[in-house]
Write an enzyme that holds these catalytic residues in place. Structure first.
Site: not given
Length: 218
Positions: A14, A75, A166
Site C-alpha cells: 500500500k 503507489k 485496477e
C-alpha cells in the site's frame, strides 16, 4: 523461500519507499518471466508499458490516478517501476503470423504439417471466441491477467513488493499513451518496488478462506 511460504507472505503493498530502486538485473529477470508467461494457445495478446523513471511514473499517475482514483497516485509515484498491462483490441492476422513465425524460428516445428496444424488449432480457438462465444476481447484480457499473476509471484520470489492496480482511469491512460492507435488498451497496472515503513498492510495477518471452503475433491 518455498512457494508455499511465498504464497503466505506476499501481499498487496500500500505504500512504497521512494528512495529504494529495484536493481536493473532483478527487473530484467522479472521482464523475462513476464514475457514467458502462459497464454491460451500461445496467443500472447499483450503488451507491457514500463515506467522506470520519475517522469514516466508521473505520466501514468497524471493520466490515470486522478479524481476518484487519487488514492493510488502515491503507489505509482513512489514505486521503483510501474508496468501498464495492455491487451490487443483485436486478434489480427499479422499478430497470429508473427507468433507462428517466432515459433518457427525457435524450432518448435519438425515438419510443415506440424506448423500448419498449430496455426489451424490456434485460429480455431480465436474464431471460437470471436464468432461463437463472442467474447474475444474478454478472452484476450484473461490471458493478460495470467501474465499479471506470473509477475506477482515472480516479484515475491525476487524479494520485490508489488501492487496490482485496477483503480485507474484506463480510458484516459489509453489516450495519454496512444495505446488505441497502436491496437492496444490498458487493463491493469502493477507497481513494483520496496515497501515503506508506513505500509499498514505489511503488518496485518494474511487472510484467506479455508481449504474446505474453496477446494472440492472428486
Amino acid at each position: 523461500m518455498s512457494l508455499h511460504s511465498l504464497s503466505k507472505t506476499r501481499y498487496t503493498t500500500k505504500a512504497y519507499d521512494a528512495a529504494k530502486r529495484i536493481p536493473d538485473e532483478t527487473f530484467q529477470e522479472l521482464l523475462t518471466l513476464l514475457r514467458h508467461a502462459p497464454s491460451s494457445v500461445n496467443s500472447q495478446p499483450w503488451h507491457f508499458v514500463v515506467a522506470a523513471t520519475p517522469e514516466a511514473r508521473q505520466q501514468i499517475a497524471a493520466a490515470g490516478m486522478h479524481e476518484g482514483y487519487a488514492y493510488n497516485e502515491g503507489k505509482v509515484l513512489n514505486a521503483s517501476h510501474v508496468i501498464v498491462f495492455c491487451t490487443r483490441t483485436s486478434m489480427t492476422d499479422e499478430h497470429l503470423d508473427a507468433v507462428l513465425a517466432q515459433e518457427t524460428a525457435d524450432g518448435r516445428f519438425d515438419t510443415e504439417q506440424a506448423k500448419a496444424g498449430t496455426a489451424a488449432s490456434r485460429l480455431s480457438y480465436v474464431n471460437l471466441h470471436r464468432y461463437d462465444q463472442k467474447d474475444l476481447q474478454h478472452w484476450m484480457e484473461k490471458q493478460t491477467y495470467l501474465a499479471l499473476g506470473t509477475l506477482l509471484l515472480a516479484a515475491a520470489a525476487s524479494g520485490v513488493d508489488a501492487t496490482p492496480i485496477e483503480g485507474c482511469d484506463f480510458r484516459a491512460l489509453d489516450k495519454a499513451l496512444g495505446l488505441r492507435e497502436k491496437g492496444y488498451t490498458s487493463v491493469v497496472v502493477a507497481a513494483l518496488g520496496y515497501r515503506a515503513e508506513s505500509d499498514f498492510n505489511a503488518k496485518l495477518p494474511k487472510s484467506r478462506l479455508p481449504e474446505a471452503t474453496v477446494v472440492s475433491w472428486l
